[in-house]
Design an enzyme around this catalytic site. Structure first.
Site: not given
Ligand SMILES: NC(=O)c1ccc[n+]([C@@H]2O[C@H](COP(=O)([O-])OP(=O)(O)OC[C@H]3O[C@@H](n4cnc5c(N)ncnc54)[C@H](OP(=O)(O)O)[C@@H]3O)[C@@H](O)[C@H]2O)c1
Ligand SMILES: NC(=O)c1ccc[n+]([C@@H]2O[C@H](COP(=O)([O-])OP(=O)(O)OC[C@H]3O[C@@H](n4cnc5c(N)ncnc54)[C@H](OP(=O)(O)O)[C@@H]3O)[C@@H](O)[C@H]2O)c1
Ligand SMILES: NC(=O)c1ccc[n+]([C@@H]2O[C@H](COP(=O)([O-])OP(=O)(O)OC[C@H]3O[C@@H](n4cnc5c(N)ncnc54)[C@H](O)[C@@H]3O)[C@@H](O)[C@H]2O)c1
Ligand SMILES: NC(=O)c1ccc[n+]([C@@H]2O[C@H](COP(=O)([O-])OP(=O)(O)OC[C@H]3O[C@@H](n4cnc5c(N)ncnc54)[C@H](O)[C@@H]3O)[C@@H](O)[C@H]2O)c1
Lengths: 375, 96, 459, 375, 459, 96
Positions: E386
Site C-alpha cells: 500500500d
Molecule cells: N503502520 C501502522 O500503524 C498500521 C497499522 C495498521 C494497518 N496499517 C496499514 O498497513 C499497510 C502497511 O503497508 P505496507 O506496504 O507496509 O504493507 P501492506 O500493504 O500490507 O503489504 C504487505 C505486503 O507484504 C507481502 N508479504 C507478506 N508476507 C511476506 C513475506 N513473508 N515475504 C515477502 N512478502 C510478504 C504481502 O504480499 P504477499 O502476500 O504477496 O507476500 C503484502 O502485499 C497500510 O495500508 C497501512 O495503513 C498500518
C-alpha cells in the site's frame, strides 16, 4: 556451618541477603540456614519458600542471629539494637562501605565478630563470583534506564509514524563502570542514541563494544594550563546540552564521587530533560543532586535515587545471595570456614576480627574521620 | 606419437593441472602433496620398460635402480598418504 | 585389440584415474577416495606396461619392484605422524632420481644406437637437470626437517648458486648440441645435484613445506620430460598434471603463509607474527585461515561458539548469528557457550546476542555447556580469552586459579579468533593457544567470521 | 482560520492538543493559532515556544476559545464551565469517546458547535494520518512496558552473570491492537520472552511479525459446547501462570472492554507477578482491575492506569498535534474548513452539527443511555 | 619446419587460446578479453588450415567464407539487444548443421574411396545425429524466443519422440554396420532433424535459455565427433572443451532457476506462481530472479530499500541489513525509505531495523527520501504494498487517494519482493507491479534477500 | 594420430572443459554461451579442407554450404558476444 539471614531494616530496602534457591544450595552443601520470618517478603520470597528449601524459619531477629556462624546481610547493622546479639562467634558478611562510612563498622568490630565487607572484593577475574558491587550495579544500571524512560517527557526510540516522526532520545552516560555500561546497553536496547564517557580509556572501548558512541575528548595540549576536571566539564557540556537524559555513574573506591556535572552544566541542558545521578550515596556526580530527592533546576529534573537495586528486589536478592553462596564456598574447607589471609580476596575483604579493625584502608579512614571530628 | 601431439597432451595436462586444484584446506596440503608426489612416481613405468628391455648392463643397472627408487616413491607415497588421511577420517568419524 | 592398443587404453584409463584422484585429494570429503583412485591408476599403468613387448627380462625389474615396495611400505608404515612431511620429501627425491636414471639409461641406449634426435636430447637434458635438483633438494629438505641437517647459508652462496645455474644451462646446451658425448650428460646431472643443494640450503625450517611442494611440482615436470624422452603419453600427462597442480598447491601454501614463492626460494625471512608478541608461546601456535576453518566446519556435526569481549569490541554479533544460521542450514548443531564473566559487564554477551536475535534456546550457561564439549567437533572462540584459559583449572598458582572456565579444550578442534597473542583482562598467557587441537585465526572478529561464512557459502 | 488550544483540565492530564511545531505548520498554512497561557507547560512546551512559532498566547481560556474557529482539545469539555464560550461558530476537535460516554457530547452538541471526534476516525490506510487512537496507543504501549519493568520485582532480560543466571522475564500481552503490539515490541527490545494473543487471526501474525510468539489456541471442536470466552480463558490460564507480567489491551470500539482475565486466572498467576490493564477506561480486561488504582490480589499486583499517554506528554502531545494538523489540512480548502460528508473520514467523525447529534452510532448510544437511565 | 608441423603447431596454439578464452569468458573482468582470445584462436586455426596441401581450390571456400562472414556480421551487428539470445540459438544451429555437412561430405568421400573404418563410421553417425538435433532444436528455440513459433506439445508427443529416438539409434547402428550404403546416413540425419524438433517443441519460453545452453554443448560435441571423422586434433579438443563447459554452464543455469536439466528437457512445467493469483495484472507482471537482482545491484550506485509489513512477517530485517552491508562494501550508497504507515503498528519498521542494528542515519522518512528516487538506480521494495501504491497519487477515486506514498516508481528499476500478487492491508491492486521499470521477485522476503546477498557475494 | 591418442585428447579436453567453468555470474551466462558457441564453430576448419579439396561435386557443395554456415556461426558468434560484453563494460564503467 550455621548461616543466618534476617529482614533488612534500612528504609526503602527491599532486598534480602539470601534467596530460597541459595538456601537450597547451602543446605545441600551441609550448612544450616536460619531465616527470620518475613525476611524475604519485600523481595517476593515468602517464608514458605525458605522452609521448602530447607531453612529453619524463626520468629525474630535474635533467634535468627543465634550464637555464632555466618550472619549475612545486605546493609550492615548500624544501630545498637541491630548490633545486639552479635559476638566473637559470628562472621558478619555484608556491604558496609567501610572506607566511606567507617564508624558503623568500628561499632560492629567492637562486638568481636569477624567482619567481611563484600564491597572490598578486588575487581579481579577470580573474585567476580563474590563481587556484589558488580551484581548490584547491574540491577541499578538497568533500573536507571527504566526509571528515566518512565520519567522523561519523551519516548526513547525513533518511531516514524503517521503522526510524525518521533526522534530518538539522546542518552548520555557518564562513568562507564558496571552500572554505567548496563545503562548504556539498556538505553540502546530501547532505541535511544547513546553516548558514554569515562576517564578510563578501556571504559571508552567498552562503551563502543556495546554499539554505543564513546565521547572521546581531544588530547590536552602539554602546555595547557586548564584544570583537567574543568576541561572535561567544558568539553562535556555540549553533549549534555543535546541530551534528553543524562545518567551519571562515576565513582572512586572509598572516596567521594567526583563532581562531573556542575550547576552551569545543568543550566546548559534543555528544559524537560532529566538527570539521574547514580552516585548519590557518596555525594553524587552532580553538584545539584540530593540523595533520594527530586530537584527541579531550570526545567531540568534531577533524580538521585539510592535504592534502585531495590527496584528489582527479587533479581537483586537472588544475585546477592549467589554472591554470598560463592563466598561461603570459597571460604569453606571441610564444612567449616577458615579465613585464609594468603588469599588476596579474603585479605582484601576482612575488615575486622578479634574486636579490632584490621583492614589498613579502613583503619586509615577511621583515623581520618576521628581527626576530622576532632578538628 | 609426433612431438606436436606430445606437446598438445602436455599443454592440455598442464592446464588441467592448473585448474584441478583451486582451494585446498590447510589440513589437506600435506596429504595432497604426498598423493600427487606418489603419482609423479609414474616414471616407474618408464623404468620398468628400461629395466626389462634387452639393453646394455649399464642401462639395466641404472634402470633397475630407477625401478627401485620409483617404486619406493609410489608405494611409500600412496601408503603414507593413506595413513595421513586415515587420521583425518577418524577425527571425522568420531563425531558421527 | 592389439597389445599396444591395450597398453594405450590402459594408459588412458590411468590418466583419467590420476585426474580424478588429484581432484578428489583436494576436498576433505573425497580425499581418501582420491588417494585410492591415484593408486589404482598407478596399478593399471604398471600392469599394462608389463605387457610391453620390449620387456623381455623380468628379473631385474622384479627385483627392483620388490626392493622398492618393501622399503617404501616399511618407511610409510613405521613413520611417526610428525615425521610424515620429511618422508614425503624423501620419496619425492627418489622420484626425481628415478626420472634422471630412466632418462639417462634411455639416452645412453639411444646414443649407442646412434639415433638421437633433438627432441630426445632436449628432453633428456631437462630431465637430468630438473630430476637432479629435485633429488638433492628433497634430501636437504628431509635433513632440515629431521633437524639432522644443520647447514645453512654461507657468504657467497648467491654467487656460487648463480654460477652453478649458469653452468647447468651451458651444459644442457652442450648435451643437446653434442649428444654423442654422454659424459656431458652426467656432468649436467652432477651440476644439477649441486644446484639442488645450493638452492635449498639457506631456506629455514618453517618454509620447508613450501619447498617440498615446489620440489614435488619439479618431480612432476621431470616425469613429464621423461615422457618426452620415452615418447610415453602417460608420463607426459601424469607428470604435467602433477607439475601444474603442484605449482598451484605451492602458491596456495605460500598464500596461507602470506609469503610469495620468490620470498621462500630466496629465503627472505618471514615476518613472524607471533614473535612480535608474546614469547610465552614460543613457536607452539598453529595459525589458520578462514577457508580452513570453513572446511573444518563443513564436516562438523556440533559446533559451540564461545564469545568473549573481543566479539563485543569487533561488534561481530550479527556476523556470528549469520554463521549460526549458515551452519544450521547445513544441518550442523550450533550452540553458544556463555561464561558468566565473558565481556566487561554482567550479561554483556546476552545484550549483544539478543540484539542479533540469537534465540535464548541457543545460549547455554557454563554448567550446561561444559559437559558437551567432549561431544563437540569444533569450538569457535571469538574474542574470548580468560574465560577459556585452562590454567585456571590446571595450574594452582595461576592468578585465576580455581575460577571455573569453559572447557573448550575438550572439543575436537578449537578455533580461537583474535587479533594477536595479546592477553585478556587478567593479563596472563593462555596455554589453550598452544594446545595440539587449537588453531588460531588472527583477525578482527567480525571480518574473520564474515570470511568464514563466505568460505562456507562458496564451498 | 482561527485555531484555539487551551490547557487541559482533566486530572493527571499532561498532554496538550497542539505543539509549537504543529503551530508553526498551521501558521505557515495561513491559519491563526491562539494558545491559552500555560497550555503546554505540563508537556514541557513553554508559552515562549508557541509564541516563537507564531501563536498568540492569551491569558485565559475564554480569550483562547474566542468567537469561533477550530477548538482543538485532547479531552472534550464536559462541565458547564468548560463548555462556556463555545457556540455555532466553533468546530470542536478532540477525543470524546462518544459511543461509550455519549452524555458529555450531547451537552457539547447543544452549544451548536460542530463536533469532530478524533476517536471515530475509520481504521483505514488513508485515515491513519489523523488517527489519534493509533498515535496515543503507541505511547501507551511503550509506557506500559517501562512501568511494568520498573514495578515488577525482576529484571527483564536474560543475563548470564557471575552472580548466577537471571532468566528472562516472561511477558504475556493480551489484545494486539496498536498498544498491545507496541508493548510486545518494547518488551522484546528489553529482552523479555514475549507471548501475545488476540482473537483476530491477523493480529496473531502481526505479533509474530515482531519476532514474538503468538498464542495460537487450538481450533474448537464443532460439537464443543463450551462458551468460547470461557474456553479462551481456560486455554490462556497456563500462559498467565508462567508469566511475570501480563499486559491486557483488548478493546472493542464503543463497547465495554472484554473481560479476558477472571479472578481465577489471576489466582493462577505467580505471587509477585504483575498485571497491567490498559483497557481500564472502558471497564478493563481484568475482572479485578480498578481504574488508576493498585490492587493486590493473591500476591499479584494489578495496575490499571488510564493516564499512560501522559507519561510521555511531550511525544504524545506532538503526535496528537500532528494528527490535528493533518486533520485541518484534510478539511481545508482555500484556507477555510468545509465538512465534506462525502468523505468517509469526515462522515465517520462528525458527531454533532447545528446543535444536534448527527452521528447514528452516537445517537443510538444516547438513546440506550437514556433508556438505561429510564429503567 | 614442415607444413604439417606448422599446422599442428598452429592448432596447438589455437587450442591454448580457446582454453584461455573460455576461462576468461567466465569472469566479468576478463570476459571481453576471453572473447578476443577465442576469436584469435579461431583466426590462427583458419589461417594454418589454409596451408593444408589438400586444399587445392580456394574458390568455393572463399565464396563460403565471404557469404558466411557477411551474413554473420550483419546479423550480429543489427540485432537488438533483446534479440541476442535467439541469435545465439540460430548461430548454434548453423554450427550443428555445418558439422553434419562436413561429416557427411567426408563420409561420402571416404565411402567412395572404399576405406571406411569403424572409427570413422561411428564418428560420422554420431555427428549426423547430434548435429542434426542441434540444428533443428536450435531453430525451434530461435522461433520460440522470437515468439514467431507457436507450436507446443501435442498428445502422444512422448510416444513419437521415443519412437524417433529408437529409430535414430537403430539407424546409427546400421550406418556403422553398413557404411557403404550412404542412404542410411542421410536417413539418420533426417531422423535427427525430426528428433531435434520433437525434443524442443514442448519446452516453454522461460526454459529456452537453458535449452540453448544445452544445444550449445551439443554442437560442441558434434564438432568433437567431426574431429574424429577428420582425424583432426583441434576439432576434438575445441569441440570437447565446448561440450564439457557447455554442460557445466547448463547445470549452473538450471541451478539458478532452481530446476534440474531433466525437468527442463522433459518440460515439466515450472510452478508459475503469478498465474494463480490476481487477474487484475493480466500478463503485465515481469518476474525476476535473485541472480538478476544481484546483477542490477552490482552496477547500481544508489539503492533505496523500502520495507513493509512483509519484511516483518518474513522476519527479514537481519537479511536486509546484510544486504545493506554487502552493498556498502561494494561502494554502493544504501538508504531505507520508511513510510509512516509501513507495517502494522506505528514504528513497526523502526523496531525491526533497530533490532538489526541499522543505524538511524540510514533511515529516511518519506519527505526526505521521496525527492531522491529520481537519482536512485534500484529501489528494493520488500514486503511493502500500500505504501508504494501509485494509485494513491494518480487515481482520485482510489480508496487511498491522497495518501502520500513513497514514489519508488521514479527510480531506475523497482524490484518488488513479495510472495504473490495478493494485495496489502488496503486490499486494492497496485499498478506499480505492472510498471515498465518494475520487476517482481516472488519469494519469501527473507529467503529472497539472502539469495540476493549470496548472488552478490558470488558474482 | 591413432584413435587412442585422439581419445586421450578428447578425455583431457573434456576434463578441462568441466573444470574451466565453475561459478559464473548470471550476467555472463549468455555471453559465455555465445562465446563458447562461436568456438564450437571450429568445425569450420574441417569444412575448409573439405571444400577446398579436389572432391566430387556433391561433397564440394555440401562442404561449401558447411563453410558458409560455420563462418556465420564463428563470425556472428564472436561479434555478438563482443557486443553483449561491450554493454556490460559500459555499465560498469559508468559507476567507476
Ligand atoms: N503502520 C501502522 O500503524 C498500521 C497499522 C495498521 C494497518 N496499517 C496499514 O498497513 C499497510 C502497511 O503497508 P505496507 O506496504 O507496509 O504493507 P501492506 O500493504 O500490507 O503489504 C504487505 C505486503 O507484504 C507481502 N508479504 C507478506 N508476507 C511476506 C513475506 N513473508 N515475504 C515477502 N512478502 C510478504 C504481502 O504480499 P504477499 O502476500 O504477496 O507476500 C503484502 O502485499 C497500510 O495500508 C497501512 O495503513 C498500518
Ligand atoms: N563480565 C564482567 O562483568 C566483567 C567485568 C569486568 C571485567 N571482566 C573480565 O573480563 C574478562 C572477560 O573474559 P573474555 O574471555 O570475555 O575476554 P578477555 O579475556 O578480556 O579477552 C578478550 C580477547 O578478545 C580479543 N579481541 C579484542 N578485540 C578483538 C577484535 N576486534 N576481534 C577479535 N578479537 C578481539 C583480545 O585479543 P586480541 O587483542 O589479540 O584481539 C582478547 O584476548 C575476564 O577476565 C573477566 O573477569 C568481566
Ligand atoms: N575483574 C572483574 O571481573 C571485574 C568485575 C567488575 C568490575 N571490574 C572492573 O572494575 C571497573 C570498575 O567497576 P565499577 O562499576 O565498580 O566502577 P565504579 O562504580 O567504582 O566506577 C564507575 C566508573 O566511574 C569512572 N570514573 C571515576 N571517576 C571518573 C571521572 N572523574 N570522570 C568519569 N568517570 C569516572 C570509573 O572509571 C568507573 O568506570 C569496571 O569498569 C571493570 O572493568 C572488573
Ligand atoms: N488502517 C490503519 O492504518 C490502521 C491504523 C490503526 C489501527 N488499525 C487496525 O485496527 C486494529 C485495531 O486497532 P486498535 O489498537 O485501535 O484496537 P483496539 O484498541 O480497539 O483493540 C485492541 C485489540 O483487542 C483485540 N480484542 C478485542 N476483543 C478481544 C478479545 N475478546 N480477546 C482478545 N483480543 C481482543 C482486538 O482484536 C484488537 O486487536 C489494529 O489492529 C489495526 O489492524 C488500522
Amino acid at each position: 556451618m550455621r548461616i543466618a539471614v534476617v529482614r533488612e531494616r534500612a528504609a526503602h530496602e527491599r532486598r534480602v541477603a539470601l534467596s530460597p534457591e541459595a538456601t537450597a544450595n547451602l543446605v545441600a552443601d551441609g550448612h544450616e540456614v536460619v531465616v527470620e520470618s518475613g525476611a524475604g517478603d519485600s523481595a517476593n520470597m515468602p517464608d514458605t519458600a525458605y522452609a521448602d528449601a530447607g531453612a529453619t524459619v524463626v520468629a525474630d531477629r535474635a533467634a535468627a542471629i543465634g550464637e555464632g556462624g555466618v550472619f549475612a546481610c545486605v546493609n550492615g547493622p548500624d544501630t545498637p539494637e541491630l548490633l545486639a546479639g552479635l559476638g566473637p562467634g559470628h562472621i558478619v558478611v555484608g556491604v558496609f562501605d567501610p572506607l566511606w562510612r567507617p564508624a558503623p563498622v568500628a561499632d560492629l568490630a567492637a562486638t568481636g565478630a569477624k567482619v567481611l565487607s563484600l564491597d572490598l572484593v578486588p575487581r579481579s577475574t577470580r573474585a567476580q563470583a563474590v563481587d556484589v558491587l558488580s551484581s548490584m550495579a547491574t540491577v541499578v544500571g538497568f533500573q536507571a534506564v527504566l526509571v528515566a524512560g518512565a520519567r522523561m517527557p519523551r519516548l526513547m526510540p525513533l518511531l516514524i509514524t503517521a503522526a510524525g516522526t518521533v526522534p530518538p532520545a539522546r542518552v548520555v552516560v557518564l562513568g562507564a563502570g558496571v552500572a554505567g555500561l548496563q545503562a548504556v546497553a539498556t538505553a540502546k536496547r530501547l532505541g535511544a542514541v547513546v553516548e558514554g564517557f569515562d576517564i578510563r580509556e578501556e571504559a571508552l572501548e567498552q562503551i563502543r563494544s556495546l554499539g554505543a558512541n564513546s565521547i572521546d575528548l581531544p588530547e590536552a595540549d602539554a602546555d595547557d594550563a586548564e584544570d583537567p576536571a574543568a576541561r572535561t566539564q567544558r568539553l562535556l557540556t555540549p553533549h549534555l546540552a543535546e541530551a534528553d537524559v543524562v545518567i551519571t555513574a562515576a565513582q572512586v573506591v572509598g572516596r567521594r564521587s567526583p563532581t562531573l556535572v556542575t550547576d552551569a552544566m545543568v543550566e546548559a541542558m534543555r528544559p524537560g530533560s532529566l538527570l539521574l545521578d547514580l552516585a548519590a550515596e557518596r555525594g553524587g556526580n552532580c553538584a545539584l543532586s540530593r540523595a533520594d530527592e527530586e530537584v527541579l533546576h531550570n526545567g531540568v529534573t534531577i533524580l538521585a535515587p539510592t535504592d534502585l537495586a531495590s527496584g528489582s528486589p527479587l533479581s537483586a536478592s537472588r544475585m546477592f545471595a549467589n554472591n554470598v553462596v560463592n563466598l561461603v564456598r570459597m571460604l569453606c574447607t571441610d564444612g567449616d570456614i577458615h579465613l585464609d589471609l594468603e588469599d588476596d580476596i579474603v585479605a582484601a575483604m576482612l575488615v575486622a576480627t578479634g574486636g579490632a579493625v584490621v583492614h589498613p584502608g579502613v583503619s586509615e579512614a577511621l583515623d581520618a574521620a576521628e581527626g576530622g571530628s576532632d578538628s | 606419437m609426433t612431438l606436436l601431439v606430445a606437446l598438445t597432451l602436455f599443454a592440455l595436462a598442464v592446464f588441467l593441472g592448473l585448474e584441478l586444484i583451486t582451494k585446498v584446506p590447510a589440513t589437506l596440503h600435506t596429504p595432497l602433496m604426498s598423493g600427487s608426489n606418489a603419482i609423479s612416481g609414474i616414471t616407474l613405468i618408464g623404468a620398468l620398460v628400461s629395466a626389462g628391455s634387452d639393453h646394455s648392463t649399464l642401462t639395466t643397472v641404472l634402470a633397475t635402480v630407477a625401478v627401485a627408487l620409483a617404486t619406493i616413491n609410489v608405494v611409500g607415497g600412496f601408503l603414507v598418504t593413506n595413513r595421513m588421511l586415515a587420521m583425518f577420517q577418524t577425527r571425522r568419524k568420531r563425531d558421527q | 585389440m592389439t597389445v599396444p592398443d591395450l597398453i594405450a587404453l590402459g594408459y588412458l584409463a590411468a590418466a583419467v584415474l590420476f585426474i580424478l584422484g588429484l581432484k578428489s585429494l583436494g576436498r576433505p570429503r573425497t580425499a581418501a577416495r582420491g588417494n585410492l583412485l591415484g593408486a589404482t591408476g598407478m596399478f593399471v599403468a604398471v600392469v599394462v606396461t608389463l605387457l610391453d613387448r620390449a620387456i623381455v627380462d623380468f628379473r631385474f625389474l622384479a627385483a627392483g619392484v620388490a626392493v622398492g615396495a618393501l622399503v617404501g611400505a616399511l618407511l610409510a608404515m613405521k613413520v611417526q605422524m610428525t615425521g610424515m612431511p620429511e618422508l614425503v620429501a624423501l620419496f619425492n627425491g627418489f622420484g626425481g632420481a628415478a626420472s634422471v636414471l630412466v632418462a639417462g639409461a634411455t639416452f645412453l641406449e639411444v646414443v649407442d644406437l646412434g639415433n638421437v634426435d633433438d627432441q630426445l636430447a632436449v628432453a633428456a637434458a631437462l630431465t637430468a637437470l630438473i630430476g637432479a635438483v629435485t633429488f638433492t633438494g628433497s634430501l636437504v629438505a628431509f635433513g632440515k626437517l629431521r633437524e639432522s641437517l644443520r647447514w645453512s647459508s654461507f657468504a657467497g652462496l648467491h654467487v656460487v648458486r648463480a654460477a652453478a645455474f649458469v653452468a647447468s644451462l651451458v651444459l644442457a646446451t652442450v648435451v643437446v648440441v653434442q649428444p654423442a658425448s654422454t659424459g656431458w650428460f652426467w656432468a649436467l646431472v652432477a651440476v644439477g645435484l649441486l644446484l639442488g643443494v645450493l638452492a635449498t640450503i639457506a631456506i629455514g625450517g618453517a618454509d620447508m613445506p613450501v619447498v617440498i611442494a615446489l620440489l614435488n611440482a619439479f618431480s612432476g615436470v621431470a616425469a613429464s620430460t621423461t615422457g618426452f624422452v620415452l615418447d610415453n603419453s602417460l608420463l607426459i600427462i601424469a607428470g604435467s598434471l602433477v607439475g601444474a597442480s603442484g605449482l598451484i598447491l605451492t602458491q596456495i601454501m605460500c598464500n596461507a603463509m602470506n609469503r610469495s614463492i620468490l620470498d621462500v626460494v630466496f629465503s627472505k625471512a618471514a615476518v613472524v607474527q607471533s614473535g612480535s608478541h608474546d614469547d610465552a608461546y614460543a613457536d607452539g601456535v598453529t595459525s589458520t585461515s578462514a577457508e580452513e576453518v570453513a572446511m573444518l566446519l563443513e564436516v562438523a556435526s556440533r559446533v559451540v561458539v564461545v564469545p568473549g569481549y573481543g566479539m563485543a569490541v569487533a561488534q561481530a554479533q550479527h556476523a556470528v548469528r549469520e554463521l549460526m544460521t549458515t551452519l544450521e542450514g547445513m544441518g550442523t548443531e550450533v550452540v553458544f557457550g556463555i561464561h558468566p564473566v565473558a565481556g566487561r559487564m554482567p550479561g554483556h554477551m546476552n545484550v549483544l546476542l539478543a540484539e542479533a536475535e540469537v534465540d535464548y534456546e541457543h545460549l547455554l550457561e557454563m554448567d550446561r555447556v561444559n559437559p558437551t564439549f567432549a561431544q563437540t567437533d569444533v569450538t569457535i572462540v571469538i574474542g574470548a580469552n580468560d574465560v577459556v584459559n585452562p590454567s585456571a583449572r590446571d595450574e594452582s598458582d595461576s592468578p585465576i586459579a580455581g575460577m571455573p572456565i569453559l572447557d573448550v579444550d575438550e572439543s575436537g578442534t578449537v578455533v580461537v579468533i583474535k587479533r594477536s597473542l595479546s592477553p585478556g583482562f587478567a593479563g596472563i598467557p593462555n596455554p589453550l593457544f598452544v594446545a595440539d587441537n587449537t588453531l588460531l585465526l588472527f583477525a578482527d572478529g567480525k571480518q574473520a567470521v564474515l570470511d568464514i561464512v563466505g568460505a562456507l557459502l562458496e564451498g
